[in-house]
Design a protein around this motif. Structure first.
Motif, PDB file in Angstrom:
ATOM      1  N   ASN A 146       0.580  -1.164   0.195  1.00  0.00           N
ATOM      2  CA  ASN A 146      -0.361   0.111   0.155  1.00  0.00           C
ATOM      3  C   ASN A 146       1.160   1.181  -0.080  1.00  0.00           C
ATOM      4  O   ASN A 146       0.345   2.342   0.207  1.00  0.00           O
ATOM      5  N   GLY A 147       2.204   1.406   0.179  1.00  0.00           N
ATOM      6  CA  GLY A 147       3.056   2.428   0.343  1.00  0.00           C
ATOM      7  C   GLY A 147       3.602   2.921  -1.120  1.00  0.00           C
ATOM      8  O   GLY A 147       2.473   1.919  -2.169  1.00  0.00           O
ATOM      9  N   LEU A 148       3.935   3.835  -1.405  1.00  0.00           N
ATOM     10  CA  LEU A 148       4.350   3.915  -2.092  1.00  0.00           C
ATOM     11  C   LEU A 148       5.077   3.287  -3.606  1.00  0.00           C
ATOM     12  O   LEU A 148       4.606   3.108  -4.560  1.00  0.00           O
ATOM     13  N   LEU A 149       6.234   2.639  -3.257  1.00  0.00           N
ATOM     14  CA  LEU A 149       6.753   1.890  -3.643  1.00  0.00           C
ATOM     15  C   LEU A 149       6.773   0.419  -3.956  1.00  0.00           C
ATOM     16  O   LEU A 149       6.155   0.259  -5.093  1.00  0.00           O
ATOM     17  N   GLY A 150       5.567   0.450  -3.365  1.00  0.00           N
ATOM     18  CA  GLY A 150       5.013  -0.860  -3.190  1.00  0.00           C
ATOM     19  C   GLY A 150       3.426  -1.164  -4.219  1.00  0.00           C
ATOM     20  O   GLY A 150       3.031  -1.304  -5.019  1.00  0.00           O
ATOM     21  N   GLN A 151       2.987   0.593  -4.134  1.00  0.00           N
ATOM     22  CA  GLN A 151       2.167   0.405  -5.456  1.00  0.00           C
ATOM     23  C   GLN A 151       2.990   0.682  -6.726  1.00  0.00           C
ATOM     24  O   GLN A 151       2.470  -0.071  -7.638  1.00  0.00           O
ATOM     25  N   MET A 172      -2.956   9.682  -4.497  1.00  0.00           N
ATOM     26  CA  MET A 172      -2.403  10.561  -3.040  1.00  0.00           C
ATOM     27  C   MET A 172      -2.055  10.677  -1.885  1.00  0.00           C
ATOM     28  O   MET A 172      -2.074  11.899  -0.683  1.00  0.00           O
ATOM     29  N   SER A 173      -2.419   9.449  -1.265  1.00  0.00           N
ATOM     30  CA  SER A 173      -2.270   9.385   0.602  1.00  0.00           C
ATOM     31  C   SER A 173      -0.768   8.951   0.736  1.00  0.00           C
ATOM     32  O   SER A 173      -0.266   8.876   2.255  1.00  0.00           O
ATOM     33  N   ARG A 174      -0.196   9.147  -0.153  1.00  0.00           N
ATOM     34  CA  ARG A 174       1.896   9.094   0.354  1.00  0.00           C
ATOM     35  C   ARG A 174       2.736  10.651  -0.121  1.00  0.00           C
ATOM     36  O   ARG A 174       1.920  10.437  -1.402  1.00  0.00           O
ATOM     37  N   SER A 175       2.500  10.955   0.733  1.00  0.00           N
ATOM     38  CA  SER A 175       3.365  12.586   0.290  1.00  0.00           C
ATOM     39  C   SER A 175       5.046  12.005   0.685  1.00  0.00           C
ATOM     40  O   SER A 175       5.290  11.162   0.860  1.00  0.00           O
ATOM     41  N   ASN A 176       5.812  13.215   0.026  1.00  0.00           N
ATOM     42  CA  ASN A 176       6.941  12.608  -0.220  1.00  0.00           C
ATOM     43  C   ASN A 176       7.380  14.258  -1.063  1.00  0.00           C
ATOM     44  O   ASN A 176       6.712  15.169  -0.808  1.00  0.00           O
ATOM     45  N   ILE A 177       8.574  14.976  -0.559  1.00  0.00           N
ATOM     46  CA  ILE A 177       8.831  16.003  -0.558  1.00  0.00           C
ATOM     47  C   ILE A 177       8.360  17.189  -1.811  1.00  0.00           C
ATOM     48  O   ILE A 177       8.567  17.968  -2.069  1.00  0.00           O
ATOM     49  N   PRO A 193       4.085  29.973   2.295  1.00  0.00           N
ATOM     50  CA  PRO A 193       5.700  30.260   2.644  1.00  0.00           C
ATOM     51  C   PRO A 193       6.841  29.113   2.656  1.00  0.00           C
ATOM     52  O   PRO A 193       6.466  28.657   3.822  1.00  0.00           O
ATOM     53  N   ILE A 194       7.684  28.232   2.909  1.00  0.00           N
ATOM     54  CA  ILE A 194       8.310  27.670   3.372  1.00  0.00           C
ATOM     55  C   ILE A 194       9.906  28.225   3.551  1.00  0.00           C
ATOM     56  O   ILE A 194      10.904  28.108   3.034  1.00  0.00           O
ATOM     57  N   ASN A 195       9.936  26.996   4.564  1.00  0.00           N
ATOM     58  CA  ASN A 195      12.164  26.503   5.152  1.00  0.00           C
ATOM     59  C   ASN A 195      12.076  25.798   4.545  1.00  0.00           C
ATOM     60  O   ASN A 195      11.840  24.583   4.647  1.00  0.00           O
ATOM     61  N   VAL A 196      13.121  25.541   3.562  1.00  0.00           N
ATOM     62  CA  VAL A 196      13.773  24.554   2.705  1.00  0.00           C
ATOM     63  C   VAL A 196      14.841  24.698   3.568  1.00  0.00           C
ATOM     64  O   VAL A 196      15.988  25.829   3.417  1.00  0.00           O
ATOM     65  N   VAL A 197      15.834  23.435   3.863  1.00  0.00           N
ATOM     66  CA  VAL A 197      17.339  23.377   3.776  1.00  0.00           C
ATOM     67  C   VAL A 197      18.554  23.223   3.262  1.00  0.00           C
ATOM     68  O   VAL A 197      18.316  23.217   2.279  1.00  0.00           O
ATOM     69  N   ASN A 198      19.291  24.389   3.568  1.00  0.00           N
ATOM     70  CA  ASN A 198      20.219  24.676   2.310  1.00  0.00           C
ATOM     71  C   ASN A 198      21.382  24.028   2.297  1.00  0.00           C
ATOM     72  O   ASN A 198      22.546  23.747   1.590  1.00  0.00           O
ATOM     73  N   ASP A 199      22.111  23.083   3.828  1.00  0.00           N
ATOM     74  CA  ASP A 199      22.914  21.999   3.351  1.00  0.00           C
ATOM     75  C   ASP A 199      22.978  20.957   4.092  1.00  0.00           C
ATOM     76  O   ASP A 199      23.786  20.598   4.798  1.00  0.00           O
ATOM     77  N   GLN A 200      22.081  20.413   3.030  1.00  0.00           N
ATOM     78  CA  GLN A 200      21.998  18.822   2.767  1.00  0.00           C
ATOM     79  C   GLN A 200      22.085  18.400   1.764  1.00  0.00           C
ATOM     80  O   GLN A 200      21.504  19.407   1.066  1.00  0.00           O
ATOM     81  N   TRP A 201      22.519  17.800   1.205  1.00  0.00           N
ATOM     82  CA  TRP A 201      23.049  17.030  -0.191  1.00  0.00           C
ATOM     83  C   TRP A 201      22.549  15.674  -0.482  1.00  0.00           C
ATOM     84  O   TRP A 201      22.760  14.777   0.340  1.00  0.00           O
ATOM     85  N   ARG A 202      21.263  15.912  -1.512  1.00  0.00           N
ATOM     86  CA  ARG A 202      20.904  14.405  -1.958  1.00  0.00           C
ATOM     87  C   ARG A 202      20.840  13.682  -3.114  1.00  0.00           C
ATOM     88  O   ARG A 202      20.801  15.049  -4.163  1.00  0.00           O
ATOM     89  N   MET A 203      20.152  12.450  -4.136  1.00  0.00           N
ATOM     90  CA  MET A 203      20.460  12.420  -4.844  1.00  0.00           C
ATOM     91  C   MET A 203      18.881  11.443  -5.183  1.00  0.00           C
ATOM     92  O   MET A 203      18.748  10.769  -4.758  1.00  0.00           O
ATOM     93  N   PRO A 204      18.155  12.633  -5.372  1.00  0.00           N
ATOM     94  CA  PRO A 204      16.135  11.848  -4.853  1.00  0.00           C
ATOM     95  C   PRO A 204      16.206  10.809  -6.249  1.00  0.00           C
ATOM     96  O   PRO A 204      16.598  11.209  -7.093  1.00  0.00           O
ATOM     97  N   THR A 205      15.384   9.638  -5.519  1.00  0.00           N
ATOM     98  CA  THR A 205      14.736   8.546  -6.564  1.00  0.00           C
ATOM     99  C   THR A 205      13.178   8.840  -6.752  1.00  0.00           C
ATOM    100  O   THR A 205      12.253   9.012  -6.132  1.00  0.00           O
ATOM    101  N   LEU A 206      13.570   9.131  -8.379  1.00  0.00           N
ATOM    102  CA  LEU A 206      11.660   8.343  -8.326  1.00  0.00           C
ATOM    103  C   LEU A 206      11.444   7.240  -8.274  1.00  0.00           C
ATOM    104  O   LEU A 206      11.897   6.343  -8.512  1.00  0.00           O
ATOM    105  N   ALA A 207      10.035   6.830  -7.616  1.00  0.00           N
ATOM    106  CA  ALA A 207      10.041   5.749  -7.311  1.00  0.00           C
ATOM    107  C   ALA A 207       9.441   4.181  -8.198  1.00  0.00           C
ATOM    108  O   ALA A 207      10.250   3.404  -8.060  1.00  0.00           O
ATOM    109  N   GLU A 208       9.444   4.916  -9.718  1.00  0.00           N
ATOM    110  CA  GLU A 208       9.281   3.983 -10.748  1.00  0.00           C
ATOM    111  C   GLU A 208      10.419   3.344 -10.550  1.00  0.00           C
ATOM    112  O   GLU A 208      11.059   2.525 -10.812  1.00  0.00           O
ATOM    113  N   THR A 227       9.203  -4.042   1.550  1.00  0.00           N
ATOM    114  CA  THR A 227       9.343  -2.200   1.411  1.00  0.00           C
ATOM    115  C   THR A 227       8.943  -2.168   2.936  1.00  0.00           C
ATOM    116  O   THR A 227       8.737  -1.097   2.899  1.00  0.00           O
ATOM    117  N   ALA A 228       7.610  -3.109   3.098  1.00  0.00           N
ATOM    118  CA  ALA A 228       7.581  -2.238   4.936  1.00  0.00           C
ATOM    119  C   ALA A 228       8.466  -1.462   5.902  1.00  0.00           C
ATOM    120  O   ALA A 228       8.993  -2.960   5.784  1.00  0.00           O
TER     121      ALA A 228
END
Length: 304
Positions: free
Chosen positions: A12-17, A174-179, A192-207, A75-76
């Motif tokens: 039922n999760g994002l990856l699971g679906q 739309m039951s699973r939120s993400n960034i 208005p949103i606050n977002v950190v500028n001192d963390q680096w990532r490589m975001p992954t498409l669920a597909e 995935t759970a």
């Protein structure tokens, strides 16, 4: 060749679906979808669904005995880092004990176990990381994932660990939120949103992550594999790219430091992955972040 039967936990999760979607579209493997509670996936045909609470070892055994899968894609998990920090006992049960339950059954019945892990096993001092770099988690979530990895490494099971980073995508309900969805939703409302500028990532498409899971099954992968997107960026850059893509107002984005957020759990600064091994061994070919946003956009237009 006989079709491989794959049991997915947490369907039922994002990856699971996304796994359900991909398997139904491509028919490369036969699917047994399992999750706690009723099936949330809109299509009920073309696969089997079984209710299974991963915290109930007896029920897990019954389901696996009944369907006799060749492989399990696990995935759970608790993935909310602050929730895991606040409720370590529940985190341990879900992220460690449940893995031991699966390992024991996989050893006994000769089932391949594909287990999902995280970049949070690292401290973020010198990313991007290779598979064999030393782990040093900063949070209990990261620690629980290291414990699960150790259980697998020390087992007699046929195991593969897929570590991933910041998974994004959209489910039908739309039951699973993400960034990505959070940033898009807030900016569309003019919040208005606050977002950190001192963390680096490589975001992954669920597909992409779902494809890597299926490749790991098909190739009977063994060992640890890095699975993420190919683009390296700060969280602030990520949110600005989301704003750019949907032509949203960037003036309401405020960049802040991680320190000022006072989050329960500590986050690593620079993670990211070297993907060479996964590309070479599994034939993994991730989308760019821009392509990923286009896929999410097309799905939103189709569904809503």
């Amino acid at each position: 060749m006989n079709t491989i039967t794959v049991l997915v936990t947490g369907s039922n999760g994002l990856l699971g679906q996304k796994l359900t979607e991909k398997i139904l579209e491509e028919g490369r493997v036969k699917l047994i979808a399992t999750s706690k509670g009723k099936n949330r996936y809109p299509t009920q045909n073309g696969y089997l669904y079984a209710e299974m609470d991963i915290l109930n070892p007896e029920q897990v055994k019954q389901v696996i005995d009944k369907y006799k899968p060749d492989s399990i894609i696990h995935t759970a998990a608790i993935t909310n880092v602050d929730t895991a920090e606040a409720d370590k006992a529940l985190c341990h049960r879900l992220n460690v004990d449940a893995v031991q339950t699966l390992i024991s059954l996989c050893e006994e019945k000769n089932i391949q176990l594909v287990h999902l892990s995280t970049d949070f096993v690292f401290d973020g001092a010198n990313g991007p990381y290779k598979e064999d770099d030393a782990v040093n988690p900063l949070s209990y979530y990261g620690e629980s994932k290291v414990m699960a990895e150790e259980l697998l490494k020390n087992s007699k099971a046929n195991w593969a660990i897929l570590r991933t980073i910041l998974v994004y995508g959209i489910t039908n309900d739309m039951s699973r939120s993400n960034i990505v969805l959070w940033a898009k939703g807030a900016l569309e409302k003019g919040l208005p949103i606050n977002v950190v500028n001192d963390q680096w990532r490589m975001p992954t498409l669920a597909e992409d992550l779902a494809e890597a899971c299926i490749l790991a099954v098909e190739k009977n992968a063994r060992g640890i594999y890095n699975v993420s997107g190919k683009d390296y960026m700060s969280i602030a850059d990520l949110v600005r790219k989301v704003a750019d893509y949907w032509a949203l107002n960037q003036s309401i984005i405020s960049e802040i430091s991680s320190e000022s957020l006072n989050q329960t759990a500590k986050r690593p600064i620079r993670t990211g992955f070297v993907l060479d091994k996964t590309i070479k061994d599994l034939g993994y070919n991730p989308h760019s972040f821009e392509e990923g946003l286009k896929i999410v956009d097309e799905q939103m237009k189709k569904n809503y």
